[in-house]
Design a protein around this motif. Structure first.
Motif, PDB file in Angstrom:
ATOM      1  N   THR A 138       0.834  -1.205   0.000  1.00 11.28           N
ATOM      2  CA  THR A 138       0.000   0.000   0.000  1.00 11.28           C
ATOM      3  C   THR A 138       0.865   1.250   0.000  1.00 11.28           C
ATOM      4  N   ILE A 141       2.640   1.707  -3.452  1.00 12.01           N
ATOM      5  CA  ILE A 141       1.737   2.225  -4.480  1.00 12.01           C
ATOM      6  C   ILE A 141       1.465   3.709  -4.242  1.00 12.01           C
ATOM      7  N   LYS A 142       1.289   4.095  -2.990  1.00  6.99           N
ATOM      8  CA  LYS A 142       1.060   5.499  -2.657  1.00  6.99           C
ATOM      9  C   LYS A 142       2.261   6.356  -3.052  1.00  6.99           C
ATOM     10  N   THR A 144       4.509   5.788  -5.374  1.00  9.35           N
ATOM     11  CA  THR A 144       4.793   5.829  -6.811  1.00  9.35           C
ATOM     12  C   THR A 144       3.640   6.356  -7.662  1.00  9.35           C
ATOM     13  N   THR A 145       2.422   6.351  -7.103  1.00  6.37           N
ATOM     14  CA  THR A 145       1.271   6.802  -7.896  1.00  6.37           C
ATOM     15  C   THR A 145       0.489   7.940  -7.261  1.00  6.37           C
ATOM     16  N   PRO A 152      -4.364  -3.946  -1.578  1.00  9.90           N
ATOM     17  CA  PRO A 152      -3.769  -4.198  -2.895  1.00  9.90           C
ATOM     18  C   PRO A 152      -3.656  -5.673  -3.248  1.00  9.90           C
ATOM     19  N   GLU A 178       1.285  -5.180  -8.779  1.00  8.07           N
ATOM     20  CA  GLU A 178       2.172  -4.399  -9.635  1.00  8.07           C
ATOM     21  C   GLU A 178       1.472  -3.913 -10.897  1.00  8.07           C
ATOM     22  N   SER A 181      -0.809  -1.037  -9.901  1.00 10.01           N
ATOM     23  CA  SER A 181       0.007   0.166  -9.763  1.00 10.01           C
ATOM     24  C   SER A 181       0.355   0.752 -11.124  1.00 10.01           C
ATOM     25  N   LYS A 185      -0.705   4.435 -12.805  1.00 10.64           N
ATOM     26  CA  LYS A 185       0.253   5.375 -13.393  1.00 10.64           C
ATOM     27  C   LYS A 185      -0.164   5.788 -14.798  1.00 10.64           C
ATOM     28  N   ILE A 223       6.947  -2.695  -8.162  1.00 13.89           N
ATOM     29  CA  ILE A 223       6.286  -1.390  -8.062  1.00 13.89           C
ATOM     30  C   ILE A 223       7.315  -0.262  -7.981  1.00 13.89           C
ATOM     31  N   GLN A 227       8.727  -1.109 -12.948  1.00 12.88           N
ATOM     32  CA  GLN A 227       7.698  -0.441 -13.736  1.00 12.88           C
ATOM     33  C   GLN A 227       8.124   0.920 -14.273  1.00 12.88           C
TER      34      GLN A 227
END
Length: 230
Positions: A138, A141-142, A144-145, A152, A178, A181, A185, A223, A227
């Motif tokens: 979590t 993801i927060k 990176t996005t 998740p 992943e 995520s 993006k 993640i 990516q």
């Protein structure tokens, strides 16, 4: 159930002879207007025979190919048959069909590309190795996005027609955090609906403690790093 939007429930199944009948019977009983597809992933037990004898809508892969291929098979079927939404649904009895209506309504009303059946939207995660890993994903993801995804690792996810097309045509995507995520993006809108999930009703999960740790580590590395090059 919204009659104007066609929904396909995709049920990947590998050696699920002990739970498949109860899962499909419950789904049909609770949501009789929903179409479903059992993807028998080269099972070595009686999974295919059960599908055949019970008259289920199913396809069989010739060899065990894993969750990603099984799920993509379902998405290709959904795309080819013009479905508006597709729902990833476990064959082991953990997912409860009572939440399908709410997830579909959320997808439509919020114009969401992905709706996650979340165990932790309004409920705190317990303290365990798996939940520590879930918290970490979590956070990743927060970071990176900019989007917080409370659960998740939930395997109960609904996808829009655009997402169906992407998963059906892009073999690099998988039904894992992943890919969620990555799609965020790329502009996908994700919503969550609070759900409850049961423990596996029969059989054994392939994720033991060591595999769970490896799974979480792989997801975090993907993640954070992989990516950025996709």
């Amino acid at each position: 159930m919204d009659k104007h939007h066609r929904l396909l429930v995709i049920i990947p199944a590998y050696n699920e002879e002990e739970s498949l009948e109860a899962t499909v019977d419950e789904l049909v009983g609770v949501a009789p207007s929903v179409d479903y597809l059992v993807v028998n992933d080269g099972s070595k037990d009686l999974t295919e025979r059960i599908c055949r004898d019970r008259g289920y809508n199913y396809v069989t892969l010739p060899v065990n190919s894993g969750l990603t291929v099984g799920f993509q098979t379902g998405m290709k079927y959904a795309l080819r048959n013009g479905y508006d939404y597709a729902l990833q649904f476990d064959a082991d009895g953990q997912h409860m069909p009572e939440y399908i209506d709410e997830m579909l309504e959320t997808a439509i009303n919020e114009n969401a590309d992905i709706v996650i059946g979340s165990r932790f939207l309004h409920v705190k995660k317990e303290i365990s190795t798996r939940m520590i890993g879930s918290r970490l994903i979590t956070v990743m993801i927060k970071l990176t996005t900019g989007k917080r995804v409370a659960d998740p690792t939930s395997g109960m996810r609904m996808f829009s027609k655009e997402m169906i097309k992407r998963f059906a045509q892009d073999d690099s995507l998988n039904p894992e955090p992943e890919s969620i995520s990555l799609l965020i993006k790329k502009g996908a809108k994700v919503s969550e609906v609070q759900v409850e999930m049961r423990e596996r009703q029969a059989g054994e999960s392939y994720l033991n403690i060591s595999k769970s740790i490896a799974y979480m580590a792989r997801a975090c590395i993907s993640i954070l790093f992989v990516q950025w090059f996709r």
